[in-house]
Design a protein around this motif. Structure first.
Motif, PDB file in Angstrom:
ATOM      1  N   MET A  63      37.620  53.026  34.017  1.00  0.00           N
ATOM      2  CA  MET A  63      37.956  52.179  33.006  1.00  0.00           C
ATOM      3  C   MET A  63      37.029  52.495  31.799  1.00  0.00           C
ATOM      4  O   MET A  63      36.102  52.972  31.756  1.00  0.00           O
ATOM      5  CB  MET A  63      37.526  50.684  33.425  1.00  0.00           C
ATOM      6  N   SER A  64      37.627  52.055  30.650  1.00  0.00           N
ATOM      7  CA  SER A  64      36.786  52.331  29.351  1.00  0.00           C
ATOM      8  C   SER A  64      35.693  51.653  29.216  1.00  0.00           C
ATOM      9  O   SER A  64      35.331  50.560  29.842  1.00  0.00           O
ATOM     10  CB  SER A  64      38.065  52.014  28.106  1.00  0.00           C
ATOM     11  N   LEU A  65      34.696  51.912  28.271  1.00  0.00           N
ATOM     12  CA  LEU A  65      33.758  51.150  27.786  1.00  0.00           C
ATOM     13  C   LEU A  65      33.925  49.802  27.368  1.00  0.00           C
ATOM     14  O   LEU A  65      33.199  48.990  27.698  1.00  0.00           O
ATOM     15  CB  LEU A  65      32.966  52.065  26.891  1.00  0.00           C
ATOM     16  N   LEU A  66      34.612  49.647  26.478  1.00  0.00           N
ATOM     17  CA  LEU A  66      35.233  48.481  25.703  1.00  0.00           C
ATOM     18  C   LEU A  66      36.022  47.648  26.581  1.00  0.00           C
ATOM     19  O   LEU A  66      36.050  46.816  27.130  1.00  0.00           O
ATOM     20  CB  LEU A  66      35.363  48.574  24.280  1.00  0.00           C
ATOM     21  N   LEU A  67      37.436  47.827  26.040  1.00  0.00           N
ATOM     22  CA  LEU A  67      38.600  46.891  26.394  1.00  0.00           C
ATOM     23  C   LEU A  67      39.616  47.999  26.828  1.00  0.00           C
ATOM     24  O   LEU A  67      39.982  48.873  26.518  1.00  0.00           O
ATOM     25  CB  LEU A  67      39.027  46.065  25.080  1.00  0.00           C
ATOM     26  N   ARG A  68      40.709  47.271  27.545  1.00  0.00           N
ATOM     27  CA  ARG A  68      42.138  47.684  28.001  1.00  0.00           C
ATOM     28  C   ARG A  68      42.929  46.611  27.662  1.00  0.00           C
ATOM     29  O   ARG A  68      42.845  45.465  28.129  1.00  0.00           O
ATOM     30  CB  ARG A  68      41.879  48.249  29.482  1.00  0.00           C
ATOM     31  N   LEU A  69      43.910  46.839  26.961  1.00  0.00           N
ATOM     32  CA  LEU A  69      44.972  45.787  26.963  1.00  0.00           C
ATOM     33  C   LEU A  69      45.687  45.772  28.126  1.00  0.00           C
ATOM     34  O   LEU A  69      46.281  46.711  28.411  1.00  0.00           O
ATOM     35  CB  LEU A  69      46.069  46.188  25.745  1.00  0.00           C
ATOM     36  N   LEU A  70      46.052  44.509  28.553  1.00  0.00           N
ATOM     37  CA  LEU A  70      46.771  44.287  29.750  1.00  0.00           C
ATOM     38  C   LEU A  70      48.063  43.523  29.534  1.00  0.00           C
ATOM     39  O   LEU A  70      48.454  43.738  28.561  1.00  0.00           O
ATOM     40  CB  LEU A  70      46.045  43.669  30.798  1.00  0.00           C
ATOM     41  N   ARG A  71      48.416  42.866  30.281  1.00  0.00           N
ATOM     42  CA  ARG A  71      49.754  42.186  30.435  1.00  0.00           C
ATOM     43  C   ARG A  71      49.960  41.107  29.097  1.00  0.00           C
ATOM     44  O   ARG A  71      48.873  40.292  29.151  1.00  0.00           O
ATOM     45  CB  ARG A  71      50.115  41.371  31.655  1.00  0.00           C
ATOM     46  N   PRO A  72      50.950  40.709  28.463  1.00  0.00           N
ATOM     47  CA  PRO A  72      50.900  39.801  27.620  1.00  0.00           C
ATOM     48  C   PRO A  72      50.693  38.227  28.301  1.00  0.00           C
ATOM     49  O   PRO A  72      51.205  38.048  29.307  1.00  0.00           O
ATOM     50  CB  PRO A  72      52.363  39.811  26.932  1.00  0.00           C
ATOM     51  N   ARG A  73      50.379  37.395  27.431  1.00  0.00           N
ATOM     52  CA  ARG A  73      50.070  36.107  28.008  1.00  0.00           C
ATOM     53  C   ARG A  73      51.334  35.352  28.006  1.00  0.00           C
ATOM     54  O   ARG A  73      51.919  35.643  27.191  1.00  0.00           O
ATOM     55  CB  ARG A  73      48.827  35.502  27.198  1.00  0.00           C
ATOM     56  N   LEU A  74      51.636  34.660  29.067  1.00  0.00           N
ATOM     57  CA  LEU A  74      52.841  33.901  29.104  1.00  0.00           C
ATOM     58  C   LEU A  74      52.739  32.911  27.584  1.00  0.00           C
ATOM     59  O   LEU A  74      51.901  32.050  27.392  1.00  0.00           O
ATOM     60  CB  LEU A  74      52.948  32.968  30.179  1.00  0.00           C
ATOM     61  N   GLY A  75      53.898  32.791  27.073  1.00  0.00           N
ATOM     62  CA  GLY A  75      54.125  32.042  25.942  1.00  0.00           C
ATOM     63  C   GLY A  75      53.741  32.563  24.678  1.00  0.00           C
ATOM     64  O   GLY A  75      53.532  31.950  23.807  1.00  0.00           O
ATOM     65  N   SER A  76      53.028  34.016  24.644  1.00  0.00           N
ATOM     66  CA  SER A  76      52.700  34.589  23.590  1.00  0.00           C
ATOM     67  C   SER A  76      53.078  35.936  23.442  1.00  0.00           C
ATOM     68  O   SER A  76      53.114  36.497  24.629  1.00  0.00           O
ATOM     69  CB  SER A  76      51.340  34.406  23.389  1.00  0.00           C
ATOM     70  N   CYS A  77      53.310  36.569  22.309  1.00  0.00           N
ATOM     71  CA  CYS A  77      53.514  37.926  22.181  1.00  0.00           C
ATOM     72  C   CYS A  77      52.246  38.843  22.060  1.00  0.00           C
ATOM     73  O   CYS A  77      52.208  39.740  21.919  1.00  0.00           O
ATOM     74  CB  CYS A  77      54.631  38.022  21.029  1.00  0.00           C
ATOM     75  N   ASN A 101      41.682  54.610  24.810  1.00  0.00           N
ATOM     76  CA  ASN A 101      41.919  54.390  26.359  1.00  0.00           C
ATOM     77  C   ASN A 101      43.052  55.137  26.878  1.00  0.00           C
ATOM     78  O   ASN A 101      43.371  54.865  28.181  1.00  0.00           O
ATOM     79  CB  ASN A 101      41.934  52.930  26.484  1.00  0.00           C
ATOM     80  N   LYS A 102      43.709  55.960  26.048  1.00  0.00           N
ATOM     81  CA  LYS A 102      44.988  56.465  26.618  1.00  0.00           C
ATOM     82  C   LYS A 102      44.345  57.521  27.671  1.00  0.00           C
ATOM     83  O   LYS A 102      43.182  58.300  27.434  1.00  0.00           O
ATOM     84  CB  LYS A 102      45.695  57.187  25.352  1.00  0.00           C
ATOM     85  N   GLU A 103      45.026  57.899  28.564  1.00  0.00           N
ATOM     86  CA  GLU A 103      44.865  58.726  29.868  1.00  0.00           C
ATOM     87  C   GLU A 103      45.434  60.102  29.762  1.00  0.00           C
ATOM     88  O   GLU A 103      45.360  61.148  30.482  1.00  0.00           O
ATOM     89  CB  GLU A 103      45.138  58.081  31.109  1.00  0.00           C
ATOM     90  N   THR A 104      46.307  60.331  28.811  1.00  0.00           N
ATOM     91  CA  THR A 104      47.087  61.779  28.664  1.00  0.00           C
ATOM     92  C   THR A 104      46.176  62.543  27.773  1.00  0.00           C
ATOM     93  O   THR A 104      45.290  61.822  26.880  1.00  0.00           O
ATOM     94  CB  THR A 104      48.379  61.535  28.188  1.00  0.00           C
ATOM     95  N   GLY A 105      46.476  63.860  27.573  1.00  0.00           N
ATOM     96  CA  GLY A 105      45.927  64.658  26.521  1.00  0.00           C
ATOM     97  C   GLY A 105      44.584  65.491  26.938  1.00  0.00           C
ATOM     98  O   GLY A 105      44.095  65.116  28.229  1.00  0.00           O
ATOM     99  N   HIS A 106      44.041  66.136  26.376  1.00  0.00           N
ATOM    100  CA  HIS A 106      42.715  66.996  26.828  1.00  0.00           C
ATOM    101  C   HIS A 106      41.608  66.360  26.261  1.00  0.00           C
ATOM    102  O   HIS A 106      40.469  67.343  26.292  1.00  0.00           O
ATOM    103  CB  HIS A 106      43.065  68.454  26.384  1.00  0.00           C
ATOM    104  N   LEU A 107      41.567  65.463  25.542  1.00  0.00           N
ATOM    105  CA  LEU A 107      40.277  64.900  25.300  1.00  0.00           C
ATOM    106  C   LEU A 107      39.660  64.020  26.081  1.00  0.00           C
ATOM    107  O   LEU A 107      40.032  63.092  26.716  1.00  0.00           O
ATOM    108  CB  LEU A 107      40.316  63.977  23.803  1.00  0.00           C
ATOM    109  N   SER A 108      38.318  64.286  26.350  1.00  0.00           N
ATOM    110  CA  SER A 108      37.428  63.354  27.306  1.00  0.00           C
ATOM    111  C   SER A 108      36.906  62.094  26.603  1.00  0.00           C
ATOM    112  O   SER A 108      36.881  62.075  25.266  1.00  0.00           O
ATOM    113  CB  SER A 108      36.396  64.030  28.153  1.00  0.00           C
TER     114      SER A 108
END
Length: 237
Positions: free
Chosen positions: A1-15, A103-110
């Motif tokens: 997991m990332s050090l700070l944040l990861r965006l997950l699912r949208p909250r119901l009733g909100s975009c 936080n993207k998991e593709t590419g060659h950057l660590s």
């Protein structure tokens, strides 16, 4: 997991995506202003920038939830969270883009590569907050207590690999708004970076040029906790 944040699912009733915090070494509490000012430790009453920190009760629930999650899991809240809460819409947009590029998991950057790009970019833009905060993150990811400091002083004399040198040369060319030519891409390709990696490097550098300038005009003060993170072998992610 990332050090700070990861965006997950949208909250119901909100975009608006739900933001959840991940582990950040040892992160202070979210300072909620008290009318009297007597209920907080002295260090939390000191200003961390030019703009007010909102009352917790005035903030949208998803932002409060994020801050409380960070506080619960880590121990101190980076000041960037506190000041961006002044503008909730921009808070969400800022961290959404941060997550998309960091936080993207593709590419060659660590993760270490990404933090090194942020440090070098922030040094070139003279941003104390981002240099100090992301030097701490680099130390923790890399388990190298000195490289970020070397880059802060003079990246050309730092103990960087040829690959890291090529990466930072490209990142700093983007941060200076140099004319990017095919020669820039060819230099990266010699060290194993493809065109998508070049986009990743450029996006991180460009985003933090913006972040550096926001921190400048806010006069954002780094948390004291960042200075010691990753300095000893028993600290890490």
């Amino acid at each position: 997991m990332s050090l700070l944040l990861r965006l997950l699912r949208p909250r119901l009733g909100s975009c608006v995506p739900r933001l959840l915090a991940n582990r950040l070494g040892s992160l202070s509490t979210f300072p909620v202003r008290s009318p009297s000012g007597d209920s907080q430790p002295e260090e939390l009453r000191k200003p961390i920038g030019r703009y007010p920190i909102p009352y917790k009760k005035e903030l949208p629930f998803d932002i409060v939830e994020l801050m409380e999650e960070v506080e619960k899991k880590t121990g101190f809240l980076p000041n960037i969270f506190k000041v961006l809460a002044h503008r909730p819409g921009e808070f969400r947009a800022f961290f959404a883009y941060y997550n998309a590029i960091i936080n993207k998991e593709t590419g060659h950057l660590s993760k270490t590569d990404k933090e090194l790009i942020i440090v070098a970019t922030s040094v070139s833009n003279r941003c104390p907050y981002c240099v100090i905060a992301h030097s701490a993150l680099h130390r923790m990811y890399s388990k190298n207590a000195v490289l970020a400091d070397q880059v802060t002083i003079n990246w050309k004399k730092a103990e960087l690999s040829p690959r890291e040198l090529a990466m930072l040369e490209f990142a700093l060319a983007v941060s200076r708004a140099d004319d990017i030519t095919e020669e820039h891409f060819k230099k990266l390709e010699l060290h194993g970076f493809d065109r998508e990696d070049a986009w990743d490097i450029a996006s991180i550098s460009a985003f933090f040029c913006m972040s550096n300038r926001i921190a400048h005009f806010i006069d954002l003060i780094p948390n004291k906790e960042f200075y010691s993170l990753g300095r000893t072998n028993d600290q890490g992610l």
